[in-house]
Design a protein around this motif. Structure first.
Motif, PDB file in Angstrom:
ATOM      1  N   VAL A 139       3.689   9.921  -9.685  1.00  0.00           N
ATOM      2  CA  VAL A 139       3.045  10.151 -10.988  1.00  0.00           C
ATOM      3  C   VAL A 139       2.201  11.424 -10.955  1.00  0.00           C
ATOM      4  O   VAL A 139       2.246  12.238 -11.878  1.00  0.00           O
ATOM      5  CB  VAL A 139       2.192   8.927 -11.390  1.00  0.00           C
TER       6      VAL A 139
ATOM      7  N   ALA B  88       4.205  18.766 -15.137  1.00  0.00           N
ATOM      8  CA  ALA B  88       4.010  18.960 -16.581  1.00  0.00           C
ATOM      9  C   ALA B  88       2.926  19.995 -16.836  1.00  0.00           C
ATOM     10  O   ALA B  88       3.028  20.817 -17.753  1.00  0.00           O
ATOM     11  CB  ALA B  88       3.642  17.630 -17.224  1.00  0.00           C
ATOM     12  N   GLN B  89       1.894  19.982 -15.991  1.00  0.00           N
ATOM     13  CA  GLN B  89       0.805  20.950 -16.164  1.00  0.00           C
ATOM     14  C   GLN B  89       1.285  22.368 -15.818  1.00  0.00           C
ATOM     15  O   GLN B  89       0.905  23.333 -16.490  1.00  0.00           O
ATOM     16  CB  GLN B  89      -0.385  20.553 -15.296  1.00  0.00           C
TER      17      GLN B  89
ATOM     18  N   ARG C 238       0.821  -1.193   0.000  1.00  0.00           N
ATOM     19  CA  ARG C 238       0.000   0.000   0.000  1.00  0.00           C
ATOM     20  C   ARG C 238       0.864   1.255   0.000  1.00  0.00           C
ATOM     21  O   ARG C 238       0.632   2.202  -0.739  1.00  0.00           O
ATOM     22  CB  ARG C 238      -0.869  -0.035   1.249  1.00  0.00           C
TER      23      ARG C 238
ATOM     24  N   TRP D 169       3.120  23.565 -18.690  1.00  0.00           N
ATOM     25  CA  TRP D 169       2.191  23.947 -19.763  1.00  0.00           C
ATOM     26  C   TRP D 169       1.694  25.379 -19.538  1.00  0.00           C
ATOM     27  O   TRP D 169       1.657  26.193 -20.448  1.00  0.00           O
ATOM     28  CB  TRP D 169       0.982  23.004 -19.787  1.00  0.00           C
TER      29      TRP D 169
ATOM     30  N   ALA E  76       2.593   1.538  -3.340  1.00  0.00           N
ATOM     31  CA  ALA E  76       1.624   1.968  -4.364  1.00  0.00           C
ATOM     32  C   ALA E  76       1.308   3.445  -4.195  1.00  0.00           C
ATOM     33  O   ALA E  76       1.252   4.198  -5.173  1.00  0.00           O
ATOM     34  CB  ALA E  76       0.346   1.146  -4.244  1.00  0.00           C
TER      35      ALA E  76
ATOM     36  N   VAL F 170      -4.675   5.612  -2.937  1.00  0.00           N
ATOM     37  CA  VAL F 170      -4.976   4.383  -2.196  1.00  0.00           C
ATOM     38  C   VAL F 170      -5.949   4.665  -1.053  1.00  0.00           C
ATOM     39  O   VAL F 170      -5.823   4.129   0.042  1.00  0.00           O
ATOM     40  CB  VAL F 170      -3.684   3.713  -1.656  1.00  0.00           C
ATOM     41  N   GLY F 171      -6.904   5.509  -1.317  1.00  0.00           N
ATOM     42  CA  GLY F 171      -7.937   5.784  -0.331  1.00  0.00           C
ATOM     43  C   GLY F 171      -7.585   6.859   0.682  1.00  0.00           C
ATOM     44  O   GLY F 171      -8.377   7.148   1.572  1.00  0.00           O
TER      45      GLY F 171
ATOM     46  N   PRO G 129      -6.070  13.337  -8.962  1.00  0.00           N
ATOM     47  CA  PRO G 129      -7.103  12.568  -8.276  1.00  0.00           C
ATOM     48  C   PRO G 129      -7.277  13.046  -6.836  1.00  0.00           C
ATOM     49  O   PRO G 129      -6.349  13.617  -6.246  1.00  0.00           O
ATOM     50  CB  PRO G 129      -6.573  11.137  -8.323  1.00  0.00           C
TER      51      PRO G 129
ATOM     52  N   SER H  45       4.290   5.512  -5.464  1.00  0.00           N
ATOM     53  CA  SER H  45       4.417   5.615  -6.928  1.00  0.00           C
ATOM     54  C   SER H  45       3.291   6.462  -7.502  1.00  0.00           C
ATOM     55  O   SER H  45       3.489   7.215  -8.453  1.00  0.00           O
ATOM     56  CB  SER H  45       4.475   4.232  -7.579  1.00  0.00           C
ATOM     57  N   GLU H  46       2.116   6.371  -6.879  1.00  0.00           N
ATOM     58  CA  GLU H  46       1.010   7.196  -7.377  1.00  0.00           C
ATOM     59  C   GLU H  46       1.280   8.674  -7.121  1.00  0.00           C
ATOM     60  O   GLU H  46       1.047   9.528  -7.986  1.00  0.00           O
ATOM     61  CB  GLU H  46      -0.314   6.775  -6.737  1.00  0.00           C
TER      62      GLU H  46
ATOM     63  N   ARG I 162       2.831  14.707 -13.242  1.00  0.00           N
ATOM     64  CA  ARG I 162       1.774  15.275 -14.094  1.00  0.00           C
ATOM     65  C   ARG I 162       1.492  16.725 -13.722  1.00  0.00           C
ATOM     66  O   ARG I 162       1.310  17.576 -14.590  1.00  0.00           O
ATOM     67  CB  ARG I 162       0.490  14.447 -13.983  1.00  0.00           C
TER      68      ARG I 162
END
Lengths: 148, 352
Positions: A48, A55-56, A38, A59, A41, A83-84, A79, A44-45, A52
């Motif tokens: 990411v 990157a935004q 958990r 932009w 995960a 993982v909750g 998001p 890594s989330e 992102r």
């Protein structure tokens, strides 16, 4: 006659003992494993999401250099939970730090913009995240709320 | 484990003949029937929670993978594309109207009025297409047109006007598309003193408030046309020519010359036109008799007396120098407003 049926009682006690040990062992292992998975995960989330978001931001920075921009705001695509768990985004000139304290996970991602970044920490749990460019003195801010 | 939940709810009951399995266990532990099988129940619950947690983790990993492969910010991409399309469309309108004016193809209206009319049509089309394609409220309005003059020598001849050194433009804030089409056979070969008025080379001087930028044009011993920026790079044409024409785009930094089959090839030259001069500035042609060909440029008509149109060989027509428009791009998750200025072919360093 009083010794009769002793072996079945012994076997009953043994069965219960062994079952308890097995169940406890499996539980401890599985809980530990799940916890580790958990956390990794979540990490890594977060990484990411950070990449992102970086990157935004880049932009927005790129769009801000096109002509004489007076208004620029965009809802970042991030998001609500990892993982909750809710998490905190902190954007500074040195990078983006994302922390999901409950999951014991955090990640730091670096990015480069020509426009200075000026942003207080944002808690994602509070709703949408918006990247805003403000001209004169120009800066990019990350805040929670709506675009319009 | 099977033993644990074999109870049938008959704890404490004793039969008269023989002791059955369930009776034995009940009597041994002396538990009530509702206490049975608790370990299995706990185990089952733990297993259930484990599976749920594992599902959550796997789901999160899959989601991360999915997010990773998504486009970063599609709405920003659309907005940038829209702005680029607006710029390109306006540049085409300006170029086309200036070309028509130059060739005497337009009606009685001045070019800025024609451009305004064309822009109305173009922006309406762009607004509609963006709404249909991406559901965005994209608008282009508030066009501000900067008038200018297109100055050139349409007929091939020496680049002088009776006097070898002459001012084409005085005190302008901007110039773009400074282009020469020269006959390579008219150029001197490797002049030793390039600035010498009798045996030097043709040169363009851009004279700023405190400094001057100079570019020489001549031919080298191998018959390549050379663009020699003083204090900057020396570039030669992609092919060696003594016939035909060589095009020198000074603001873009490009030299085009025909190869053996007559197809034009391009060599780029890494410099900035009139770098670091500041405005206003003058443009002077020097040693105009040392090169033969045509020239063409669009000058910002600010102030209105910037351009010398007097010599008979030089043509001047009204032109549009630049157009500024307000571009707005709004969606539910995106809000953007910018003012873009379009002056096709304008060198960056001398923009007003």
């Amino acid at each position: 006659m009083t010794d009769r049926a002793v072996s079945s009682q012994v076997s009953f006690v043994l069965t219960i003992a062994i079952t308890t040990i097995v169940v406890a062992g499996v539980t401890i292992t599985v809980v530990g494993f799940i916890g580790e998975q958990r956390q990794s995960a979540a990490e890594s989330e977060l990484r990411v999401i950070g990449q992102r978001l970086g990157a935004q931001l880049m932009w927005v920075d790129r769009l801000a250099t096109r002509g004489d921009v007076s208004r620029l705001a965009v809802e970042a695509d991030v998001p609500g939970t990892v993982v909750g768990y809710t998490y905190l985004i902190e954007v500074s000139a040195s990078g983006i730090t994302l922390t999901a304290e409950q999951a014991g996970a955090s990640a730091t991602v670096s990015f480069v913009t020509t426009t200075p970044i000026n942003s207080p920490p944002v808690s994602v749990s509070s709703g949408d995240v918006v990247i805003v460019y403000q001209p004169g003195p120009e800066r990019i801010t990350v805040r929670s709320g709506e675009v319009n | 484990m099977a033993d644990l939940d074999s109870g049938d709810g008959s704890g404490g009951r004793r039969s008269t003949g023989q002791t059955n399995e369930s009776d034995r266990f009940t009597s041994a532990g002396d538990h009530s029937p509702s206490d049975r099988a608790q370990l299995v129940l706990i185990g089952g619950l733990i297993l259930a929670f484990t599976i749920v947690a594992l599902t959550l983790v796997v789901n999160s990993v899959l989601y991360t993978d999915n997010v990773e492969s998504r486009s970063t910010l599609p709405v920003a991409e659309n907005a940038e594309e829209f702005t680029a399309t607006v710029e390109e469309s306006i540049a085409r309108v300006i170029t086309e109207e200036n070309r028509r004016e130059w060739n005497g193809l337009t009606g009685p209206d001045p070019p800025e009025t024609e451009v305004e009319t064309d822009l109305g049509v173009v922006t309406r089309l762009l607004n509609t297409s963006e709404l249909e394609e991406h559901g965005a409220m994209a608008t282009v309005d508030g066009a501000q047109i900067e008038e200018g003059k297109r100055v050139g020598q349409p007929a091939s001849g020496t680049l002088d006007t009776g006097t070898d050194d002459w001012y084409v433009v005085n005190d302008t804030d901007g110039v773009r598309n400074v282009t020469f089409t020269v006959d390579p056979s008219s150029l001197p070969v490797d002049p030793s003193d390039k600035e010498n008025s009798s045996n030097g080379a043709f040169h363009v001087d851009v004279i700023g408030p405190s400094d001057t930028w100079t570019a020489f044009v001549y031919r080298n011993s191998a018959d390549y046309t050379v663009l020699d920026v003083k204090g900057g790079p020396t570039c030669k044409s992609p092919t060696s020519n003594t016939t035909g024409t060589v095009v020198l785009d000074m603001t873009e930094g490009a030299i085009r010359s025909p190869n053996g089959t007559g197809a034009m090839q391009t060599a780029t030259c890494d410099y900035r036109f009139a770098e670091g001069l500041g405005d206003p500035y003058d443009i002077r042609f020097a040693n105009g008799d040392r090169a033969s060909g045509t020239f063409d440029m669009v000058v910002d008509e600010e102030p209105a007396t910037a351009v010398t149109c007097a010599p008979a060989s030089v043509s001047c027509t009204d032109a549009v120098y630049s157009v500024s428009v307000d571009v707005t791009y709004d969606t539910e998750t995106f809000s953007y407003n910018t003012t873009v200025r379009v002056a096709p072919g304008e060198p960056r360093t001398v923009a007003p």
